[in-house]
Design a protein around this motif. Structure first.
Motif, PDB file in Angstrom:
ATOM      1  N   GLY B  44     -34.044  13.650   1.056  1.00 17.83           N
ATOM      2  CA  GLY B  44     -33.428  14.058  -0.072  1.00 17.83           C
ATOM      3  C   GLY B  44     -33.375  13.521  -1.239  1.00 17.83           C
ATOM      4  O   GLY B  44     -33.429  12.279  -1.463  1.00 17.83           O
ATOM      5  N   GLY B  48     -28.707  10.585  -4.997  1.00 17.98           N
ATOM      6  CA  GLY B  48     -28.832   9.240  -4.116  1.00 17.98           C
ATOM      7  C   GLY B  48     -30.403   9.106  -3.686  1.00 17.98           C
ATOM      8  O   GLY B  48     -30.945   7.919  -4.077  1.00 17.98           O
ATOM      9  N   GLU B  69     -38.158  15.706   0.419  1.00 16.23           N
ATOM     10  CA  GLU B  69     -37.325  16.488  -0.374  1.00 16.23           C
ATOM     11  C   GLU B  69     -38.259  18.083  -0.426  1.00 16.23           C
ATOM     12  O   GLU B  69     -39.473  18.245  -1.143  1.00 16.23           O
ATOM     13  CB  GLU B  69     -37.095  16.120  -1.796  1.00 16.23           C
ATOM     14  N   PRO B  70     -37.482  19.118   0.234  1.00 16.97           N
ATOM     15  CA  PRO B  70     -38.417  20.394  -0.147  1.00 16.97           C
ATOM     16  C   PRO B  70     -38.420  20.882  -1.476  1.00 16.97           C
ATOM     17  O   PRO B  70     -39.626  21.600  -1.684  1.00 16.97           O
ATOM     18  CB  PRO B  70     -37.352  21.490   0.488  1.00 16.97           C
ATOM     19  N   TYR B  74     -35.899  19.803  -8.640  1.00 10.88           N
ATOM     20  CA  TYR B  74     -34.708  19.654  -8.510  1.00 10.88           C
ATOM     21  C   TYR B  74     -33.754  19.840  -9.512  1.00 10.88           C
ATOM     22  O   TYR B  74     -33.914  19.277 -10.543  1.00 10.88           O
ATOM     23  CB  TYR B  74     -34.115  18.029  -7.924  1.00 10.88           C
ATOM     24  N   ALA B 113     -36.705  18.071   6.244  1.00 11.21           N
ATOM     25  CA  ALA B 113     -36.406  17.158   7.407  1.00 11.21           C
ATOM     26  C   ALA B 113     -35.791  18.318   8.512  1.00 11.21           C
ATOM     27  O   ALA B 113     -34.759  18.587   8.229  1.00 11.21           O
ATOM     28  CB  ALA B 113     -36.128  16.085   7.371  1.00 11.21           C
ATOM     29  N   SER B 139     -29.748  11.019   2.264  1.00  5.70           N
ATOM     30  CA  SER B 139     -28.957  11.455   0.847  1.00  5.70           C
ATOM     31  C   SER B 139     -28.890  12.851   0.813  1.00  5.70           C
ATOM     32  O   SER B 139     -29.433  13.357   0.265  1.00  5.70           O
ATOM     33  CB  SER B 139     -29.401  10.697  -0.046  1.00  5.70           C
ATOM     34  N   ARG B 196     -17.361  18.003  -2.816  1.00  4.75           N
ATOM     35  CA  ARG B 196     -18.254  17.488  -3.820  1.00  4.75           C
ATOM     36  C   ARG B 196     -17.618  17.584  -5.284  1.00  4.75           C
ATOM     37  O   ARG B 196     -17.219  18.593  -5.792  1.00  4.75           O
ATOM     38  CB  ARG B 196     -19.462  18.327  -3.762  1.00  4.75           C
ATOM     39  N   ASP B 326     -23.076  12.049  -1.292  1.00  4.03           N
ATOM     40  CA  ASP B 326     -22.002  12.950  -1.050  1.00  4.03           C
ATOM     41  C   ASP B 326     -21.449  13.093   0.438  1.00  4.03           C
ATOM     42  O   ASP B 326     -20.427  13.259   0.913  1.00  4.03           O
ATOM     43  CB  ASP B 326     -22.116  14.418  -1.324  1.00  4.03           C
ATOM     44  N   SER B 336     -19.705  12.031  -6.341  1.00  3.03           N
ATOM     45  CA  SER B 336     -20.352  12.199  -7.547  1.00  3.03           C
ATOM     46  C   SER B 336     -21.710  11.683  -7.645  1.00  3.03           C
ATOM     47  O   SER B 336     -21.969  10.851  -6.846  1.00  3.03           O
ATOM     48  CB  SER B 336     -19.509  11.565  -8.808  1.00  3.03           C
ATOM     49  N   GLY B 337     -22.515  12.503  -8.587  1.00  2.00           N
ATOM     50  CA  GLY B 337     -23.921  12.165  -8.766  1.00  2.00           C
ATOM     51  C   GLY B 337     -23.980  10.451  -9.262  1.00  2.00           C
ATOM     52  O   GLY B 337     -24.909   9.714  -8.766  1.00  2.00           O
ATOM     53  N   PHE B 338     -23.196  10.088 -10.220  1.00  2.00           N
ATOM     54  CA  PHE B 338     -23.013   8.497 -10.749  1.00  2.00           C
ATOM     55  C   PHE B 338     -22.804   7.877  -9.361  1.00  2.00           C
ATOM     56  O   PHE B 338     -23.574   6.713  -9.420  1.00  2.00           O
ATOM     57  CB  PHE B 338     -21.838   8.563 -11.495  1.00  2.00           C
TER      58      PHE B 338
HETATM   59  C1  LIG Z   1     -20.186  22.055 -10.599  1.00  2.55           C
HETATM   60  C2  LIG Z   1     -20.564  20.666 -10.042  1.00  2.55           C
HETATM   61  C3  LIG Z   1     -20.660  19.784 -11.472  1.00  2.55           C
HETATM   62  C4  LIG Z   1     -21.121  18.448 -11.317  1.00  2.55           C
HETATM   63  N1  LIG Z   1     -20.833  17.617 -12.219  1.00  2.55           N
HETATM   64  C5  LIG Z   1     -20.999  16.304 -11.911  1.00  2.55           C
HETATM   65  C6  LIG Z   1     -21.028  15.378 -13.215  1.00  2.55           C
HETATM   66  O1  LIG Z   1     -20.688  15.544 -14.113  1.00  2.55           O
HETATM   67  N2  LIG Z   1     -21.220  14.022 -12.893  1.00  2.55           N
HETATM   68  C7  LIG Z   1     -21.381  13.489 -11.744  1.00  2.55           C
HETATM   69  O2  LIG Z   1     -21.663  12.314 -11.378  1.00  2.55           O
HETATM   70  N3  LIG Z   1     -21.623  14.409 -10.460  1.00  2.55           N
HETATM   71  C8  LIG Z   1     -21.341  15.618 -10.661  1.00  2.55           C
HETATM   72  N4  LIG Z   1     -21.429  16.452  -9.689  1.00  2.55           N
HETATM   73  C9  LIG Z   1     -21.714  16.024  -8.067  1.00  2.55           C
HETATM   74  C10 LIG Z   1     -22.917  15.890  -7.891  1.00  2.55           C
HETATM   75  O3  LIG Z   1     -23.821  16.953  -8.075  1.00  2.55           O
HETATM   76  C11 LIG Z   1     -23.154  15.160  -6.415  1.00  2.55           C
HETATM   77  O4  LIG Z   1     -22.334  14.278  -6.206  1.00  2.55           O
HETATM   78  C12 LIG Z   1     -24.606  14.686  -6.194  1.00  2.55           C
HETATM   79  O5  LIG Z   1     -25.617  15.606  -6.233  1.00  2.55           O
HETATM   80  C13 LIG Z   1     -24.695  13.923  -4.837  1.00  2.55           C
HETATM   81  O6  LIG Z   1     -25.821  13.469  -4.675  1.00  2.55           O
HETATM   82  P1  LIG Z   1     -26.808  13.468  -3.137  1.00  2.55           P
HETATM   83  O7  LIG Z   1     -27.636  12.927  -3.093  1.00  2.55           O
HETATM   84  O8  LIG Z   1     -25.644  12.943  -2.306  1.00  2.55           O
HETATM   85  O9  LIG Z   1     -26.666  14.777  -2.966  1.00  2.55           O
HETATM   86  P2  LIG Z   1     -27.766  16.141  -3.844  1.00  2.55           P
HETATM   87  O10 LIG Z   1     -27.905  15.700  -5.178  1.00  2.55           O
HETATM   88  O11 LIG Z   1     -27.207  17.293  -3.340  1.00  2.55           O
HETATM   89  O12 LIG Z   1     -29.025  15.850  -3.065  1.00  2.55           O
HETATM   90  C14 LIG Z   1     -29.506  15.987  -1.768  1.00  2.55           C
HETATM   91  C15 LIG Z   1     -30.991  16.583  -1.652  1.00  2.55           C
HETATM   92  O13 LIG Z   1     -31.173  16.406  -0.374  1.00  2.55           O
HETATM   93  C16 LIG Z   1     -32.046  17.556  -0.060  1.00  2.55           C
HETATM   94  N5  LIG Z   1     -31.893  17.813   1.366  1.00  2.55           N
HETATM   95  C17 LIG Z   1     -30.848  18.137   2.084  1.00  2.55           C
HETATM   96  N6  LIG Z   1     -31.265  18.209   3.489  1.00  2.55           N
HETATM   97  C18 LIG Z   1     -32.588  18.000   3.601  1.00  2.55           C
HETATM   98  C19 LIG Z   1     -33.358  17.840   4.725  1.00  2.55           C
HETATM   99  N7  LIG Z   1     -32.853  18.424   6.081  1.00  2.55           N
HETATM  100  N8  LIG Z   1     -34.678  17.517   4.238  1.00  2.55           N
HETATM  101  C20 LIG Z   1     -35.180  17.152   3.122  1.00  2.55           C
HETATM  102  N9  LIG Z   1     -34.380  17.081   2.114  1.00  2.55           N
HETATM  103  C21 LIG Z   1     -33.071  17.490   2.359  1.00  2.55           C
HETATM  104  C22 LIG Z   1     -31.600  18.649  -0.764  1.00  2.55           C
HETATM  105  O14 LIG Z   1     -32.851  19.658  -1.014  1.00  2.55           O
HETATM  106  C23 LIG Z   1     -31.133  18.058  -2.023  1.00  2.55           C
HETATM  107  O15 LIG Z   1     -32.201  17.923  -3.136  1.00  2.55           O
HETATM  108  C24 LIG Z   1     -21.238  18.038  -9.899  1.00  2.55           C
HETATM  109  C25 LIG Z   1     -21.151  18.986  -8.728  1.00  2.55           C
HETATM  110  C26 LIG Z   1     -20.949  20.418  -8.821  1.00  2.55           C
HETATM  111  C27 LIG Z   1     -21.001  21.140  -7.709  1.00  2.55           C
END
Ligand SMILES: Cc1cc2nc3c(=O)[nH]c(=O)nc-3n(C[C@H](O)[C@H](O)[C@H](O)COP(=O)(O)OP(=O)(O)OC[C@H]3O[C@@H](n4cnc5c(N)ncnc54)[C@H](O)[C@@H]3O)c2cc1C
Lengths: 276, 436
Positions: B44, B48, B69-70, B74, B113, B139, B196, B326, B336-338
């Motif tokens: 991912g 994260g 990551e596909p 991003y 993956a 992640s 999320r 998440d 959150s992204g943070f």
């Molecule tokens: C409308 C909206 C607004 C938001 N605003 C905010 C904000 O202002 N501030 C903030 O902090 N957060 C915000 N967020 C939340 C934030 O987007 C997420 O919390 C954050 O993206 C989580 O990070 P992550 O690494 O867990 O997942 P993601 O960022 O979703 O990353 C996951 C990645 O894993 C990849 N993946 C999944 N499965 C596989 C696999 N099997 N093989 C390879 N790759 C894979 C996906 O392609 C993706 O790129 C917002 C969310 C939404 C929907």
């Protein structure tokens, strides 16, 4: 209907078959043992001990659906399911919910008739802190059943400010599902707008808002009570209750009444479809 | 599944030859015995995963780090609401992996993956090739529980978009908004916790209202919520009144806001007590769970999320697998992204220390700030710091807070500017890309 974010102790692990499956099975077994041991929690609740009066409940017989972690202790969804009954004698006639980590442990009591088809009950409760939620039930033959579920609360439920604005207070809603499938019970959902003041909340000026709660709920059919409930202050604001009705024996109009501790009451009716 | 030894030829084919030196060159981590003890695969490349890969290399440049990551580019969910409101270009939300690869030496594999071989310690890619690891970081973000809300499956999302992952869904929602007649009703269906981005639905309707105010002044927003309380509620409701009058109507659960059934063909929803609402544009944020690869790894529990050890974020149900973002059950930290970025740094430190044979981090800590933009010059925030206390995660008492209810327009305007600055900073920290 299962709430999407609540878990069932007996639910199978989700996901596709995997080498880890057996390990997960083991985990589940350990969890189950832990849950069974924790069940004896009712022994430490004086109100529950008094109720049992020496009887030994069947631990783990009640299934409690609650989130494992909740961020909002002021409204935690709870569902209680009863074990499969062979005959009316084994159906539940009384159900008691306790939250021993709250300022007072009693949450709600229900008295149930066979018209409910031994179906599940759902409501929403207040949890002051992380704690086990305990349910005890008595069957018509006098057996006691118990269930316990640990809930972690990250924001307390008793200090959360209610809105002082209760312009809509005492406004009830009710609905029965209209699609009846053979052999299935009908969902009846009820809700009344009400602040459920705990008597623990302070205003900005330091004065305490007096306790004011919906104290009882009753569902009647042809003048006969088929379900009655006693709510304590640990039932969430806007008391919500979902129960089931057996459409083969208890279809028709239900009269619902909610009564406040002030004596004031509100009522509504709901049409339960009948099934052959 | 094959549990054989690490196959060099496959790995080379897969990873290209660029990183040869890194893969088979001697151990660079202080104290580690061999290069084979230093292979970390991160699945991912979002907030994260990209942060974890980058910080692993920053902390221990000798580690062999592969990011799977596909997507070549991003797109962040953060600020997609601003795109919908017309405040940002979509392309400004895209980030590539060049800097992770070229500057930090992360090997980036653009593939999905398919499976995780837990006992054989390998990630299996779609084409059947395998990536061996000593430590695995997942992640994967979220996936949707299609069908958990009656009538809402993947096909329905083509008519009533969720737009809860950035990309085609976001564009679809934007096109629907543009095609909507003035005087139309936009309905957003908000889920129960956890999901999320807790303030996300409320920021979304704010930005939709802004779009309407500027383009379709007779249109309305209806927010049907499965909850009675939500993140920064007082501030949002005040901001809605200040900026949009009564354009936005919020209906909480106890006022019959909980949607039980969706009819995507008719753009209708039915609530718990039987009210039918008809939309012109219907945006459904469905119930969610951890990204499916977490299920494949066997690390999720009955809730659909991943329980983790709070101090290390090691999955409770597996050895040597760390999960962040998440996908985890990390309450009270929000999804959150943070937070994902913050968890990633702690995990990078923990893994680097462990592979180097050093002691674990004594007192890990995490932070979060969520900015929400209600109008172009009107922002609000919530911030917190987290710690482990008695074996559980909690907010550091007194550490956090939200914007004041009484604030000057200049204050709200500054917070909106800080939101933009935050976005640039976190994108820079995660992918190393400059803001567009
Ligand atoms: C409308 C909206 C607004 C938001 N605003 C905010 C904000 O202002 N501030 C903030 O902090 N957060 C915000 N967020 C939340 C934030 O987007 C997420 O919390 C954050 O993206 C989580 O990070 P992550 O690494 O867990 O997942 P993601 O960022 O979703 O990353 C996951 C990645 O894993 C990849 N993946 C999944 N499965 C596989 C696999 N099997 N093989 C390879 N790759 C894979 C996906 O392609 C993706 O790129 C917002 C969310 C939404 C929907």
């Amino acid at each position: 209907m299962t709430h999407p974010y609540t878990t069932r102790l007996s639910a199978p692990p989700s996901g596709a078959p995997h080498p880890l499956r057996r390990v997960i099975g083991l985990f589940a077994a350990i969890l189950f043992l832990a849950a069974a041991a924790a069940d004896a929690r009712w022994e430490r609740i004086p109100e529950a001990v008094a109720l049992l009066d020496g009887a030994e409940p069947r631990a783990g017989a009640l299934e409690l659906d609650l989130p494992t972690v909740t961020q909002n202790g002021s409204s935690v969804p709870l569902t209680v399911r009863f074990p499969e009954s062979r005959g009316e004698n084994e159906t539940v006639e009384a159900l008691y919910i306790f939250a021993p980590g709250n300022p007072s442990p009693e949450v709600a009591e229900f008295s149930l008739t066979p018209a409910l088809g031994n179906g599940e009950l759902s409501t929403r409760i207040r949890l002051n802190q992380s704690q086990p939620v305990v349910a005890l039930a008595r069957t018509r033959s006098g057996d006691w059943l118990a269930g316990t579920r640990e809930v972690r609360v990250t924001v307390s439920g008793c200090i959360t400010a209610n809105q002082d604005n209760d312009a809509n207070a005492m406004q009830p809603r009710a609905r029965a599902s209209q699609r009846v499938r053979t052999g299935q019970l009908v969902d009846v959902r009820t809700l009344i707008r009400h602040p459920m003041e705990t008597g623990l909340r302070e205003r900005d000026d330091g004065t305490v808002v007096p306790e004011r709660i919906i104290q009882s709920f009753e569902a009647r059919r042809n003048g006969e009570t088929i379900l009655s409930a006693r709510f304590h202050r640990a039932v969430s604001a806007n008391p919500y209750l979902l129960f089931h009705v057996d459409p083969r024996t208890a279809g028709g109009t239900l009269e619902l009444t909610w009564t406040e501790d002030t004596g004031e009451s509100a009522s509504a009716t709901v049409e339960v479809p009948s099934a052959p | 599944m094959k549990h054989g030894a690490f196959n060099r030829r496959n790995a080379l084919k897969l990873m290209g030859t660029g990183g040869l030196g890194l893969l088979f060159g001697g151990a660079a981590v202080r104290g580690s015995a061999s290069s084979r003890s230093g292979r970390v695969v991160v699945v991912g490349g979002g907030f994260g995963g990209a942060t974890a890969a980058k910080y692993l290399k920053r902390i221990s440049p000798g580690l062999d780090v592969t990011l799977v990551e596909p997507a070549k580019r991003y797109y962040t969910c953060p600020f997609t609401n601003l795109y919908l409101g017309g405040l940002r270009e979509f392309e400004s939300l895209g980030h590539g992996y060049d800097e992770l690869r070229d500057r930090y030496g992360v090997r980036v594999v653009h593939a999905m993956a398919k499976d995780i071989d837990v006992s054989g310690k390998k990630v299996v890619l779609e084409d059947g090739s395998e990536l061996p690891w000593d430590r695995l970081v997942l992640s994967p973000g979220i996936d949707f529980r299609w069908g958990a809300l009656e009538g809402y499956d993947e096909a329905a999302s083509q008519k009533a978009p969720h737009a809860w992952k950035a990309g085609p869904q976001t564009h679809l929602l934007r096109r629907q908004l543009e095609a909507m007649e003035d005087g139309g009703t936009f309905i957003l269906v908000a889920p129960e916790n956890p999901y999320r981005c807790p303030p996300g639905p409320y920021e979304r309707v704010s930005m939709i209202a802004h779009y309407m105010k500027t383009h379709k002044p007779r249109s309305k927003v209806l927010l049907l919520d499965a909850k009675d309380v939500f993140s920064k509620q007082g501030l949002f409701q005040q901001g809605w009144r200040d900026n949009y009058g009564d354009r936005i109507e919020w209906v909480g659960r106890s006022d019959d806001g909980r949607v039980m059934r969706v009819d995507a063909d008719k753009l209708e929803v039915e609530t718990e007590f039987g009210t039918i609402h008809k939309a012109d544009v219907l945006n459904v944020v469905p119930p969610q769970k951890a990204g499916i690869i977490a299920e494949r790894a066997g690390v999720t529990d009955e809730t659909g999320w991943v329980p983790v050890d709070p101090a290390t974020f090691r999955a409770r149900r597996a050895e040597d697998i760390y999960v962040i973002g998440d996908a985890t059950e990390a309450a009270p930290m929000p999804k959150s992204g943070f937070v994902a970025n913050s968890q990633a740094k702690a995990v990078a430190r923990a893994i680097a220390a462990e592979l180097a044979g050093l002691d674990p981090i004594a007192e890990p800590g995490w932070a979060n700030t969520c900015y929400s933009v209600i109008a172009p010059d009107y922002g609000i925030t919530v911030a917190n710091v987290y710690e482990v206390h008695d074996g559980e995660l909690r907010e550091v008492p007194g550490s956090g807070g939200v914007s004041p209810m009484e604030a000057t327009p200049a204050f709200r305007s500054r917070e909106a500017a800080y939101a933009e600055a935050w976005y640039a900073a976190i994108a820079q920290d995660t992918w190393g890309t400059r803001p567009a």
